[in-house]
Design a protein around this motif. Sequence first.
Motif, PDB file in Angstrom:
ATOM      1  N   ASP A   1       1.201  -1.319   0.041  1.00  0.00           N
ATOM      2  CA  ASP A   1       0.116  -0.552   0.018  1.00  0.00           C
ATOM      3  C   ASP A   1       1.346   1.611   0.328  1.00  0.00           C
TER       4      ASP A   1
ATOM      5  N   GLU B   1      -6.601   1.600   6.029  1.00  0.00           N
ATOM      6  CA  GLU B   1      -5.262   1.927   5.744  1.00  0.00           C
ATOM      7  C   GLU B   1      -4.527   2.816   7.445  1.00  0.00           C
TER       8      GLU B   1
ATOM      9  N   GLU C   1       0.317   4.361   0.834  1.00  0.00           N
ATOM     10  CA  GLU C   1       0.969   5.647   2.467  1.00  0.00           C
ATOM     11  C   GLU C   1       1.758   4.614   3.037  1.00  0.00           C
TER      12      GLU C   1
HETATM   13 MG    MG Z   1      -3.410   3.316  -0.205  1.00  0.00          MG
END
Ligand code: MG
Length: 391
Positions: free
Chosen positions: A151, A225, A153
């Motif tokens: 991911d 997230e 981030e």
């Molecule tokens: Mg993401």
Amino acid sequence: MKQRLTILGSTGSIGTNTLDVVARHPDQVDIFALSAATRVDALLAQCARFKPRYAVMASSAHARELAEKLKANSLPTQVLQAQDALEQIASHEGVDAVMAAIVGAAGLAPCLAAARAGKRLLLANKEALVVGGEVFLRAVREGGATLLPIDSEHSAIFQSLPEDRATWARRVDHILLTASGGPFRTRDPATLRSVTPDEACAHPNFVMGRKISVDSATMMNKALEVIEARWLFDLAPDRIRVVIHPQQIIHSMVQYVDASIIAQLGTPDMRVPIAVGLAWPERIASGAAPLDFAQMAALTFEEADERRFPGLHLSWRALAAAPGTTAVLNAANEVAVAAFLQRRIRFDQIHAVNRATLEAVTPSNPDSLPALLALDERSRAAASAQVARFQ
Ligand code: MG
Ligand code: NAD
């Protein structure tokens, strides 16, 4: 030595981006196995190009069709048809690394198999960690696996943290996850009830699978997230913050106790975190264009509007509730998003289904894969009942 890679979900957005990076480094990565849900011809073409030892499809009808087509094309790839075929290709002794790019809780069992077998686990499939929580991390620890976030981030935070994990708790004040705000960041919230699936999937910066696209529009993606970050970086939930940054140039940041901030920047292109995961701690070319600062307009930041994105805060609520509540939230959201994509509920009803399901299901500390799968099933049934109420 060459890395032998299994890709779970190779025909999806992350899967094809992974193969794009892999194709640039034939001397460093060999494809050991590929898998897909239903797209036989797409997987066939990948088998022709990357010559994996094994291929897996989600249903036996699709598996048979793929096996016939491989044979007709004189391709040597073997189609595995066992119930636990995904677990097999994730934990096989011939595999070094596994890219987990299936969408949803369906990816949990093979992720756990890879973790227990001590593989290098490249995790795009955030739902697996949101559902698995401590059980997932225990499997990583006990199996001696290396968990690398894909991911964007979390890859940014991983790259911005000190290498010595033991120092995180005392050095880091909080982390800041950036969020694009999705396609409805500036739309009048009063009109959100009428948005269509295609409008919700029109992400401003990325072409992604339909589930994560809808999650980006509701900001449930950011909620997932936040939960993913809680587990990956072992941070108390109040040390995880979210800020909207529409250009998606800063991919996330770490604020240290001395108020200094370290961020990771670049063009928004998933091949970058994929290349980081494949090569870490080395670096390899990803194919992404570097940032051109001379061409770059302003970088802007905004607070997330609770009225527009009510789902975001469900993450902190679920993390504060009984263990297993994040699995309930994930199941509710998978059911709600599928119902929205089938036009059975409205866009704003996704949040209503999620909230009501959280209230309806109380987990009893699920501490094994079977317990998690049972909770997932129970939560899906509760969410389906909520969907039915809207019809
Ligand atoms: Mg993401
Ligand atoms: P996608 O829908 O494009 O691809 C999903 C892949 O998983 C496909 O290959 C599909 O065949 C396979 N699959 C789906 N259901 C399955 C099942 N039940 N059993 C076996 N295989 C199945 O999705 P995506 O956008 O590539 O996202 C994959 C994961 O990565 C998601 O968890 C998503 O949240 C995460 N992620 C994606 C992006 C992105 O840019 N696309 C970014 C960050 C994280």
